[in-house]
Write an enzyme that holds these catalytic residues in place. Structure first.
Site, PDB file in Angstrom:
ATOM      1  N   ASP A  74       0.844  -1.194   0.000  1.00 43.77           N
ATOM      2  CA  ASP A  74       0.000   0.000   0.000  1.00 43.77           C
ATOM      3  C   ASP A  74       0.885   1.253   0.000  1.00 43.77           C
ATOM      4  O   ASP A  74       1.742   1.412   0.873  1.00 43.77           O
ATOM      5  CB  ASP A  74      -0.864  -0.044   1.277  1.00 43.77           C
ATOM      6  CG  ASP A  74      -1.934   1.016   1.296  1.00 43.77           C
ATOM      7  OD1 ASP A  74      -1.814   2.020   0.564  1.00 43.77           O
ATOM      8  OD2 ASP A  74      -2.904   0.838   2.060  1.00 43.77           O
ATOM      9  N   ARG A 100     -10.266   5.935  -7.993  1.00 43.59           N
ATOM     10  CA  ARG A 100     -10.506   6.813  -9.127  1.00 43.59           C
ATOM     11  C   ARG A 100     -11.962   7.039  -9.526  1.00 43.59           C
ATOM     12  O   ARG A 100     -12.235   7.569 -10.598  1.00 43.59           O
ATOM     13  CB  ARG A 100      -9.711   6.334 -10.330  1.00 43.59           C
ATOM     14  CG  ARG A 100     -10.186   5.027 -10.943  1.00 43.59           C
ATOM     15  CD  ARG A 100     -10.974   5.284 -12.181  1.00 43.59           C
ATOM     16  NE  ARG A 100     -11.291   4.076 -12.905  1.00 43.59           N
ATOM     17  CZ  ARG A 100     -12.533   3.772 -13.239  1.00 43.59           C
ATOM     18  NH1 ARG A 100     -13.545   4.524 -12.877  1.00 43.59           N
ATOM     19  NH2 ARG A 100     -12.748   2.672 -13.946  1.00 43.59           N
ATOM     20  N   THR A 144      -6.458  14.076 -13.986  1.00 42.86           N
ATOM     21  CA  THR A 144      -7.665  13.939 -14.793  1.00 42.86           C
ATOM     22  C   THR A 144      -8.107  15.291 -15.345  1.00 42.86           C
ATOM     23  O   THR A 144      -7.869  16.326 -14.728  1.00 42.86           O
ATOM     24  CB  THR A 144      -8.825  13.289 -13.982  1.00 42.86           C
ATOM     25  OG1 THR A 144     -10.066  13.829 -14.433  1.00 42.86           O
ATOM     26  CG2 THR A 144      -8.719  13.558 -12.516  1.00 42.86           C
ATOM     27  N   SER A 179     -15.748  16.764  -7.828  1.00 41.27           N
ATOM     28  CA  SER A 179     -16.036  15.750  -6.800  1.00 41.27           C
ATOM     29  C   SER A 179     -14.851  15.703  -5.834  1.00 41.27           C
ATOM     30  O   SER A 179     -13.769  16.237  -6.136  1.00 41.27           O
ATOM     31  CB  SER A 179     -16.202  14.358  -7.431  1.00 41.27           C
ATOM     32  OG  SER A 179     -14.937  13.868  -7.846  1.00 41.27           O
ATOM     33  N   TYR A 181     -13.113  13.165  -5.264  1.00 40.07           N
ATOM     34  CA  TYR A 181     -12.056  12.434  -5.991  1.00 40.07           C
ATOM     35  C   TYR A 181     -11.250  13.400  -6.853  1.00 40.07           C
ATOM     36  O   TYR A 181     -10.018  13.425  -6.805  1.00 40.07           O
ATOM     37  CB  TYR A 181     -12.680  11.334  -6.858  1.00 40.07           C
ATOM     38  CG  TYR A 181     -11.855  11.019  -8.091  1.00 40.07           C
ATOM     39  CD1 TYR A 181     -10.611  10.415  -7.972  1.00 40.07           C
ATOM     40  CD2 TYR A 181     -12.305  11.379  -9.366  1.00 40.07           C
ATOM     41  CE1 TYR A 181      -9.830  10.165  -9.103  1.00 40.07           C
ATOM     42  CE2 TYR A 181     -11.536  11.128 -10.483  1.00 40.07           C
ATOM     43  CZ  TYR A 181     -10.303  10.527 -10.350  1.00 40.07           C
ATOM     44  OH  TYR A 181      -9.525  10.298 -11.446  1.00 40.07           O
ATOM     45  N   HIS A 182     -11.953  14.213  -7.664  1.00 43.17           N
ATOM     46  CA  HIS A 182     -11.229  15.142  -8.533  1.00 43.17           C
ATOM     47  C   HIS A 182     -10.406  16.125  -7.703  1.00 43.17           C
ATOM     48  O   HIS A 182      -9.298  16.512  -8.086  1.00 43.17           O
ATOM     49  CB  HIS A 182     -12.204  15.886  -9.453  1.00 43.17           C
ATOM     50  CG  HIS A 182     -12.827  15.000 -10.495  1.00 43.17           C
ATOM     51  ND1 HIS A 182     -14.123  14.556 -10.426  1.00 43.17           N
ATOM     52  CD2 HIS A 182     -12.309  14.453 -11.626  1.00 43.17           C
ATOM     53  CE1 HIS A 182     -14.392  13.788 -11.474  1.00 43.17           C
ATOM     54  NE2 HIS A 182     -13.303  13.698 -12.209  1.00 43.17           N
ATOM     55  N   LYS A 185      -7.021  14.869  -6.827  1.00 45.54           N
ATOM     56  CA  LYS A 185      -6.053  14.990  -7.918  1.00 45.54           C
ATOM     57  C   LYS A 185      -5.474  16.408  -7.973  1.00 45.54           C
ATOM     58  O   LYS A 185      -4.310  16.606  -8.317  1.00 45.54           O
ATOM     59  CB  LYS A 185      -6.726  14.678  -9.259  1.00 45.54           C
ATOM     60  CG  LYS A 185      -7.222  13.258  -9.384  1.00 45.54           C
ATOM     61  CD  LYS A 185      -6.062  12.322  -9.607  1.00 45.54           C
ATOM     62  CE  LYS A 185      -6.509  10.977 -10.093  1.00 45.54           C
ATOM     63  NZ  LYS A 185      -5.411  10.020 -10.209  1.00 45.54           N
ATOM     64  N   VAL A 211     -11.546   7.404 -20.330  1.00 43.02           N
ATOM     65  CA  VAL A 211     -10.988   6.347 -21.180  1.00 43.02           C
ATOM     66  C   VAL A 211     -12.090   5.388 -21.625  1.00 43.02           C
ATOM     67  O   VAL A 211     -12.985   5.058 -20.857  1.00 43.02           O
ATOM     68  CB  VAL A 211      -9.894   5.553 -20.433  1.00 43.02           C
ATOM     69  CG1 VAL A 211      -9.257   4.514 -21.351  1.00 43.02           C
ATOM     70  CG2 VAL A 211      -8.838   6.501 -19.893  1.00 43.02           C
TER      71      VAL A 211
HETATM   72  P1  NAD Z   1      -8.280   1.319 -11.330  1.00 44.25           P
HETATM   73  O1  NAD Z   1      -9.039   1.544 -10.072  1.00 44.25           O
HETATM   74  O2  NAD Z   1      -8.716   0.225 -12.240  1.00 44.25           O
HETATM   75  O3  NAD Z   1      -6.723   1.106 -10.995  1.00 44.25           O
HETATM   76  C1  NAD Z   1      -6.070   1.719  -9.916  1.00 44.25           C
HETATM   77  C2  NAD Z   1      -5.235   0.643  -9.218  1.00 44.25           C
HETATM   78  O4  NAD Z   1      -4.523   1.260  -8.128  1.00 44.25           O
HETATM   79  C3  NAD Z   1      -6.093  -0.474  -8.632  1.00 44.25           C
HETATM   80  O5  NAD Z   1      -5.620  -1.726  -9.065  1.00 44.25           O
HETATM   81  C4  NAD Z   1      -5.956  -0.288  -7.122  1.00 44.25           C
HETATM   82  O6  NAD Z   1      -6.005  -1.520  -6.426  1.00 44.25           O
HETATM   83  C5  NAD Z   1      -4.604   0.399  -7.005  1.00 44.25           C
HETATM   84  N1  NAD Z   1      -4.470   1.233  -5.796  1.00 44.25           N
HETATM   85  C6  NAD Z   1      -5.335   2.161  -5.325  1.00 44.25           C
HETATM   86  N2  NAD Z   1      -4.879   2.706  -4.191  1.00 44.25           N
HETATM   87  C7  NAD Z   1      -3.680   2.115  -3.937  1.00 44.25           C
HETATM   88  C8  NAD Z   1      -2.718   2.254  -2.893  1.00 44.25           C
HETATM   89  N3  NAD Z   1      -2.903   3.082  -1.862  1.00 44.25           N
HETATM   90  N4  NAD Z   1      -1.596   1.487  -2.950  1.00 44.25           N
HETATM   91  C9  NAD Z   1      -1.396   0.609  -3.975  1.00 44.25           C
HETATM   92  N5  NAD Z   1      -2.288   0.430  -4.972  1.00 44.25           N
HETATM   93  C10 NAD Z   1      -3.417   1.180  -4.950  1.00 44.25           C
HETATM   94  O7  NAD Z   1      -8.267   2.742 -12.100  1.00 44.25           O
HETATM   95  P2  NAD Z   1      -7.922   3.071 -13.626  1.00 44.25           P
HETATM   96  O8  NAD Z   1      -9.189   3.304 -14.342  1.00 44.25           O
HETATM   97  O9  NAD Z   1      -6.920   2.113 -14.141  1.00 44.25           O
HETATM   98  O10 NAD Z   1      -7.236   4.487 -13.446  1.00 44.25           O
HETATM   99  C11 NAD Z   1      -5.843   4.595 -13.186  1.00 44.25           C
HETATM  100  C12 NAD Z   1      -5.466   6.046 -12.951  1.00 44.25           C
HETATM  101  O11 NAD Z   1      -5.833   6.834 -14.097  1.00 44.25           O
HETATM  102  C13 NAD Z   1      -6.178   6.652 -11.753  1.00 44.25           C
HETATM  103  O12 NAD Z   1      -5.270   7.461 -11.035  1.00 44.25           O
HETATM  104  C14 NAD Z   1      -7.258   7.493 -12.376  1.00 44.25           C
HETATM  105  O13 NAD Z   1      -7.588   8.581 -11.578  1.00 44.25           O
HETATM  106  C15 NAD Z   1      -6.640   7.916 -13.690  1.00 44.25           C
HETATM  107  N6  NAD Z   1      -7.677   8.195 -14.692  1.00 44.25           N
HETATM  108  C16 NAD Z   1      -8.503   7.186 -15.146  1.00 44.25           C
HETATM  109  C17 NAD Z   1      -9.481   7.462 -16.079  1.00 44.25           C
HETATM  110  C18 NAD Z   1     -10.399   6.404 -16.607  1.00 44.25           C
HETATM  111  O14 NAD Z   1     -11.261   6.726 -17.449  1.00 44.25           O
HETATM  112  N7  NAD Z   1     -10.276   5.155 -16.187  1.00 44.25           N
HETATM  113  C19 NAD Z   1      -9.637   8.775 -16.553  1.00 44.25           C
HETATM  114  C20 NAD Z   1      -8.793   9.775 -16.084  1.00 44.25           C
HETATM  115  C21 NAD Z   1      -7.812   9.467 -15.147  1.00 44.25           C
END
Ligand code: NAD
Length: 389
Positions: A74, A100, A144, A179, A181-182, A185, A211
């Site tokens: 973690d 996220r 984001t 939000s 969350y945002h 970031k 995405v």
């Molecule tokens: P996801 O939730 O599928 O992947 C994030 C991973 O990080 C997960 O596997 C989770 O277990 C791990 N994680 C979270 N907190 C943790 C911690 N404290 N220590 C270790 N591991 C941890 O998300 P995603 O869709 O793959 O997005 C990845 C990144 O891209 C995020 O930061 C997200 O904000 C950013 N993002 C995603 C999108 C989208 O459309 N999916 C859009 C814009 C930005």
């Protein structure tokens, strides 16, 4: 290069790790599997079955002959984070590892506090680990487009030249996120800019759009290499959710008028943007920002694209918007930085959507229809006390 991918078990982290490994980089992935536990908590699952991370790594070795190292832990645990960075000694760290989902962060106090604690503290620990182990390490951090909100002026790439009372300065672009969350970031971006300015670290903040897509050339090589595909109202991103609704014969649930416009990006471009950013690092002391999106669409337009490309009848249902966001607004985003580095975007075409329909069709028996209805209300956080009263 040696590249450490944080959040390597996630929707984007896993295909990125494979893409970087396929391009010849030495890759390690780290994850605490929080994302899998949110599935348990919310009673949802990825539409496409995914293997445990160790099995994915083994399958990649079998398919490609390449090793990916794995760290389970973690980022909120600072000792774990610095120990991992010292052990792997990366040239670049790609940081995806955050909570996220905007709706998840808006459920109630507990989820808002968890999101900001997990994201802000984890990111701070990464910054301290880089400073301590080797300040040359380039941080590539996923931000984001939602950090900016929908301002009534063009959205620049992270910085804005401001003239005020006859004086001019280059300032971080003002943010108006939508939000908790945002907001996490935005806090990350400020902490990273500070670390670049004060310690001379080098970082690229990638303000990524929404995405869509599920396959990359690497994940398609074996079903065990598949990445997740979320469709529920908490974690499902809008286009992916519409595709599944179309396949199930359900109406596409557009929030409000559907006039909200957002930046989008194909998953195949996400992984390529990360490669480009990692292979072309920021300078020491530089906080570089790219807007990682390729096209803008309103939610209503996205629904139309999905409806028009599906071979069957598709209805659209307008729901009261559970979020607080502008229905109609100006949206013009500068996104030239990654194209200048060589990105050749995949634009939203029927070809990709058609292949997504195939993915949805193959796994539609796994869908929980109830999970697609929004339950989290921005204006009214859940409260056990309030509910009792
Ligand atoms: P996801 O939730 O599928 O992947 C994030 C991973 O990080 C997960 O596997 C989770 O277990 C791990 N994680 C979270 N907190 C943790 C911690 N404290 N220590 C270790 N591991 C941890 O998300 P995603 O869709 O793959 O997005 C990845 C990144 O891209 C995020 O930061 C997200 O904000 C950013 N993002 C995603 C999108 C989208 O459309 N999916 C859009 C814009 C930005």
């Amino acid at each position: 290069m040696r590249i450490l991918v944080l959040g390597g078990d996630g929707y984007l982290g896993w295909p990125t790790a494979l893409h970087l490994s396929d391009c010849g980089h030495e890759v390690a992935v780290a994850d605490n599997f929080a994302r899998r536990s949110y599935d348990h908590e919310m009673g949802v699952q990825s539409l496409v079955p995914i293997e445990p991370l160790q099995q994915r790594v083994d399958a990649w070795r079998e398919v490609s002959g390449k090793e990916i190292a794995l760290y389970g832990g973690d980022l909120v645990d600072g000792e774990f984070t610095v120990g991992m960075v010292r052990d792997f000694r990366p040239d670049a760290i790609v940081h995806f590892a955050e909570q996220r989902a905007a709706p998840y962060s808006m459920i109630d106090r507990k989820h808002a506090v968890y999101t900001q604690h997990n994201n802000v503290v984890g990111n701070l620990n990464v910054l301290f680990a880089i400073e301590e182990v080797d300040p040359e390490i380039h941080l590539v951090k996923l931000g984001t487009m939602g950090e900016y909100g929908t301002p009534n002026i063009d959205i620049e790439e992270g910085w804005l030249e401001v003239t005020h009372k006859g004086r001019t300065d280059r300032m971080l672009y003002p943010k108006k996120p939508g939000s908790f969350y945002h907001l996490s970031k935005v806090h990350d971006s400020h902490n990273i800019e500070f670390a670049c300015r004060i310690w001379g670290l080098r970082a690229t903040d990638l303000n990524q759009g929404v995405v869509y897509g599920q396959e990359t050339p690497q994940t398609a090589r074996d079903p065990r290499l598949a990445t997740r595909f979320d469709y529920d109202a908490i974690f499902g991103t809008v286009l992916n959710r519409f595709v599944i609704q179309a396949v199930l014969g359900h109406p596409l649930t557009v929030y409000g008028t559907g006039g909200q416009t957002r930046g989008l990006i194909d998953i195949r471009d996400t992984v390529e943007c990360i490669r480009l950013a990692a292979e072309n690092p920021a300078e020491r002391g530089e906080f570089r920002v790219f807007n990682q999106m390729t096209e803008s669409f309103s939610v209503g337009e996205i629904a139309k694209v999905v409806a028009n490309s599906y071979d069957g009848a598709v209805d659209v249902e307008h729901l009261d918007n559970p979020r607080v966001e502008q229905a109609e607004h100006y949206y013009n985003v500068v996104h030239t930085g990654l194209v200048e580095l060589g990105l050749d975007p995949h634009l939203l075409s029927n070809t990709l959507i058609t292949s997504l329909f195939g993915v949805a069709e193959a796994h539609k028996h796994r869908v929980d229809s109830a999970a697609m209805r929004p339950t989290v209300q921005w204006r009214k956080p859940a409260s056990p006390m309030r509910d009792q009263g």
